[in-house]
Design a protein around this motif. Sequence first.
Motif, PDB file in Angstrom:
ATOM      1  N   GLN A 175       8.950 -13.459  -9.954  1.00  0.00           N
ATOM      2  CA  GLN A 175       8.748 -14.526  -8.976  1.00  0.00           C
ATOM      3  C   GLN A 175       7.852 -14.299  -7.568  1.00  0.00           C
ATOM      4  N   VAL A 176       8.548 -13.124  -7.075  1.00  0.00           N
ATOM      5  CA  VAL A 176       7.963 -12.943  -5.777  1.00  0.00           C
ATOM      6  C   VAL A 176       7.631 -11.375  -5.602  1.00  0.00           C
ATOM      7  N   GLN A 177       6.738 -10.862  -5.318  1.00  0.00           N
ATOM      8  CA  GLN A 177       6.311  -9.362  -5.406  1.00  0.00           C
ATOM      9  C   GLN A 177       6.004  -9.155  -3.624  1.00  0.00           C
ATOM     10  N   LEU A 178       6.622  -8.049  -3.213  1.00  0.00           N
ATOM     11  CA  LEU A 178       6.335  -7.740  -1.973  1.00  0.00           C
ATOM     12  C   LEU A 178       5.739  -6.346  -1.998  1.00  0.00           C
ATOM     13  N   VAL A 179       4.521  -6.289  -1.601  1.00  0.00           N
ATOM     14  CA  VAL A 179       3.763  -4.751  -1.494  1.00  0.00           C
ATOM     15  C   VAL A 179       3.571  -4.247  -0.158  1.00  0.00           C
ATOM     16  N   GLU A 180       4.187  -2.908   0.129  1.00  0.00           N
ATOM     17  CA  GLU A 180       3.966  -2.468   1.401  1.00  0.00           C
ATOM     18  C   GLU A 180       2.811  -1.485   1.475  1.00  0.00           C
ATOM     19  N   SER A 181       2.436  -1.109   2.455  1.00  0.00           N
ATOM     20  CA  SER A 181       1.412  -0.254   2.872  1.00  0.00           C
ATOM     21  C   SER A 181       1.509   0.090   4.280  1.00  0.00           C
ATOM     22  N   GLY A 182       0.866   1.411   4.576  1.00  0.00           N
ATOM     23  CA  GLY A 182       0.733   1.734   5.917  1.00  0.00           C
ATOM     24  C   GLY A 182       1.563   3.094   6.083  1.00  0.00           C
ATOM     25  N   GLY A 183       2.430   3.368   5.270  1.00  0.00           N
ATOM     26  CA  GLY A 183       3.188   4.532   5.811  1.00  0.00           C
ATOM     27  C   GLY A 183       2.580   5.808   5.357  1.00  0.00           C
ATOM     28  N   GLY A 184       3.175   6.794   5.924  1.00  0.00           N
ATOM     29  CA  GLY A 184       2.539   8.224   6.107  1.00  0.00           C
ATOM     30  C   GLY A 184       2.966   8.974   7.377  1.00  0.00           C
ATOM     31  N   LEU A 185       2.324   9.955   7.595  1.00  0.00           N
ATOM     32  CA  LEU A 185       2.701  10.937   8.369  1.00  0.00           C
ATOM     33  C   LEU A 185       2.020  10.906   9.625  1.00  0.00           C
ATOM     34  N   VAL A 186       2.837  10.886  10.920  1.00  0.00           N
ATOM     35  CA  VAL A 186       2.065  10.800  12.203  1.00  0.00           C
ATOM     36  C   VAL A 186       3.039  11.623  13.066  1.00  0.00           C
TER      37      VAL A 186
END
Length: 117
Positions: free
Chosen positions: A1-12
């Motif tokens: 029904q609903v999809q949540l797609v994350e982005s932007g993570g990483g090593l800082v």
Amino acid sequence: QVQLVESGGGLVQAGGSLRLSCAASGSIFSINTMGWYRQAPGKQREMVAILSAGGTTNYADSVKGRFTISRDNAKNTMFLQMNSLKPEDTAVYYCYVHWSIWRDDSWGQGTQVTVSS
């Protein structure tokens, strides 16, 4: 029904900044609150930031003044701007939507944020 797609993570590096995005698709309606949670290894999942449909925000004490939650309704996207990052912020971050209707909470897949000293 609903999809949540994350982005932007990483090593800082410590002191740096990172912006997480959560793009929603599907049957997006009747949102009560949305937000971000995180879970570090061996620890419970904790609330980081919450944004109500009416615009009220709530932050964990550990991130107040450093993190900002926001949304772009036109793009169906939620953001978490993270500044002055600390190694203690290292965790898997999850976006989240709690609905006003009788529907199970929605969660993203999680994105790893690692802050080096």
